[in-house]
Design a protein around this motif. Structure first.
Motif, mmCIF file in Angstrom:
data_model
loop_
_atom_site.group_PDB
_atom_site.id
_atom_site.type_symbol
_atom_site.label_atom_id
_atom_site.label_comp_id
_atom_site.label_asym_id
_atom_site.label_seq_id
_atom_site.Cartn_x
_atom_site.Cartn_y
_atom_site.Cartn_z
ATOM 1 N N ALA A 248 0.811 -1.211 0.000
ATOM 2 C CA ALA A 248 0.000 0.000 0.000
ATOM 3 C C ALA A 248 0.845 1.261 0.000
ATOM 4 O O ALA A 248 0.445 2.293 -0.526
ATOM 5 C CB ALA A 248 -0.920 -0.001 1.226
ATOM 6 N N ASP A 249 2.067 1.185 0.593
ATOM 7 C CA ASP A 249 2.916 2.360 0.699
ATOM 8 C C ASP A 249 3.813 2.578 -0.509
ATOM 9 O O ASP A 249 4.463 3.609 -0.630
ATOM 10 C CB ASP A 249 3.829 2.237 1.933
ATOM 11 N N THR B 108 0.779 10.823 2.846
ATOM 12 C CA THR B 108 1.186 11.200 1.488
ATOM 13 C C THR B 108 0.714 10.161 0.482
ATOM 14 O O THR B 108 0.251 10.498 -0.616
ATOM 15 C CB THR B 108 2.714 11.359 1.403
ATOM 16 N N ALA B 109 0.823 8.877 0.859
ATOM 17 C CA ALA B 109 0.354 7.815 -0.035
ATOM 18 C C ALA B 109 -1.153 7.925 -0.271
ATOM 19 O O ALA B 109 -1.647 7.698 -1.383
ATOM 20 C CB ALA B 109 0.717 6.451 0.548
ATOM 21 N N LYS C 194 -2.571 17.247 5.652
ATOM 22 C CA LYS C 194 -2.262 16.460 6.856
ATOM 23 C C LYS C 194 -0.839 15.884 6.779
ATOM 24 O O LYS C 194 -0.126 15.835 7.789
ATOM 25 C CB LYS C 194 -3.271 15.331 7.014
ATOM 26 N N ALA C 195 -0.425 15.448 5.583
ATOM 27 C CA ALA C 195 0.907 14.877 5.417
ATOM 28 C C ALA C 195 1.980 15.918 5.670
ATOM 29 O O ALA C 195 2.995 15.652 6.344
ATOM 30 C CB ALA C 195 1.059 14.293 4.007
ATOM 31 N N TRP D 121 7.311 13.201 -4.794
ATOM 32 C CA TRP D 121 6.560 12.459 -5.811
ATOM 33 C C TRP D 121 5.134 13.010 -5.932
ATOM 34 O O TRP D 121 4.587 13.130 -7.033
ATOM 35 C CB TRP D 121 6.529 10.977 -5.458
ATOM 36 N N LEU D 122 4.533 13.328 -4.771
ATOM 37 C CA LEU D 122 3.188 13.896 -4.795
ATOM 38 C C LEU D 122 3.176 15.227 -5.550
ATOM 39 O O LEU D 122 2.272 15.482 -6.370
ATOM 40 C CB LEU D 122 2.678 14.101 -3.362
ATOM 41 N N ASP D 123 4.171 16.054 -5.302
ATOM 42 C CA ASP D 123 4.274 17.333 -5.999
ATOM 43 C C ASP D 123 4.362 17.121 -7.514
ATOM 44 O O ASP D 123 3.650 17.767 -8.300
ATOM 45 C CB ASP D 123 5.508 18.078 -5.487
#
Length: 346
Positions: free
Chosen positions: A246-247, A281-282, A302-303, A321-323
């Motif tokens: 999941a991560d 973040t995930a 929240k992350a 990676w999210l960015d």
């Protein structure tokens, strides 16, 4: 006079064997230690029977170990009874430790015996571990177990001054030490190595390594006719493997990942800030993968808050990676939020 001299020489020889047994035990050569301790125990030298029983338990030779425990108690060493109880519950204690690992309870109940003489970079540790693992696969655990223990003695002290990468690298050495001990016919000696591998893997929040250690422990339990304990180890390992899946960065099944992460993120308290930041973040990334920008932004906020006081390259990677994914998806609100965060950090 001759009888006295012969007795003196015999006692001296037995004491030398006892010291050789101690040296062999410290070096992990348990079968050699058992041979020497057995001679000393036959001559009823000090606590040799207790020491022999401990080594035999580590070798998995429980019937003979219990016989020597009875002999030791008869000779005035009541601690041998405690040794029997300790051995009988060893697997249970390991599984309880593993269960605490899975719920994130504090588990770091040991420290290396000394401080490191110098730092050792994680890639250096990993390179040597990889070479020893190749020897194990090609020639078997007996061929390399002593070398693994030497490697472990060298790198173990660095956990005191290390970071997540160091803890993972040393945990892998402990895992290999446990595996080669098992393959060398020393299941009792393997369990403490596996337990410390779990402890360090949890410190590093490395779910994949936790799953690997538990899978190896489960295989050892099966080999030694403990299927119920093996099943418990496999079940705990499956949870860790699922968490690791999941991560991970590849978002193959976002909906399934969200379901898994949602059940675990709230179990991470303030003492596991890194794990919470990475899980949040995930969740943001998986919501983004489903096209839910509002949900992704909510979890991103929240992350970022969870990571505020962190100094972790892994957590930074996940946020980066999210960015990148937010920009690629044209998620302007989320991208602006991540940009603002980056500006504050810089």
């Amino acid at each position: 006079m001759g009888d006295l001299l012969a007795r003196f020489e015999l006692d001296d020889a037995v004491e030398r064997l006892y010291r050789l047994a101690e040296e062999a035990e410290r070096a992990g050569r348990l079968r050699e230690a058992a041979v020497h301790f057995r001679v000393a125990a036959d001559q009823r030298l000090g606590d040799a029977a207790v020491r022999l029983a401990r080594v035999l338990f580590a070798l998995g030779e429980e019937a003979e170990a219990r016989r020597w425990c009875r002999a030791a108690v008869a000779d005035g060493f009541p601690e041998a009874d405690e040794l029997v109880l300790e051995n009988s519950s060893a697997r249970q204690r390991f599984l309880e430790h593993a269960a605490r690992i899975m719920v994130g309870a504090p588990t770091f109940d040991w420290l290396p015996s000394g401080m490191p003489a110098h730092r050792i970079a994680p890639p250096v540790i990993t390179s040597r571990t990889r070479a020893l693992r190749a020897l194990d696969r090609r020639y078997g655990g007996i061929a390399c177990h002593a070398s693994v223990l030497e490697h472990l003695a060298t790198v173990e002290p660095v956990v005191v001054v290390g970071d997540a990468a160091t803890w993972t690298a040393v945990a892998e050495v402990y895992e290999l030490a446990g595996w080669t001990a098992f393959d060398s016919g020393m299941p009792g000696a393997a369990l403490p190595h596996f337990a410390r591998a779990l402890t360090l893997a949890r410190q590093a929040e490395d779910e994949a390594l936790i799953a690997s250690v538990l899978a190896r422990a489960g295989r050892m339990f099966l080999h030694h006719n403990a299927p119920e304990d093996a099943l418990k180890a496999f079940q705990l390992g499956l949870v860790a493997a699922h968490n690791s899946w999941a991560d991970r960065r590849a978002l193959d099944d976002p909906a399934r990942a969200i379901t898994s992460l949602a059940t675990t993120v709230d179990t991470y308290g303030d003492d596991r800030a890194r794990a919470r930041a990475i899980a949040l973040t995930a969740l943001a990334r998986n919501h983004l993968a489903l096209g839910d920008e509002a949900g992704a932004t909510e979890f991103a906020v929240k992350a970022v808050e969870a990571a505020r006081d962190l100094r972790s390259a892994r957590a930074e990677d996940h946020l980066r990676w999210l960015d990148q994914e937010a920009r690629a998806a044209g998620a302007s609100v989320l991208a602006e939020h991540m940009s603002a965060r980056s500006a504050r950090c810089n």
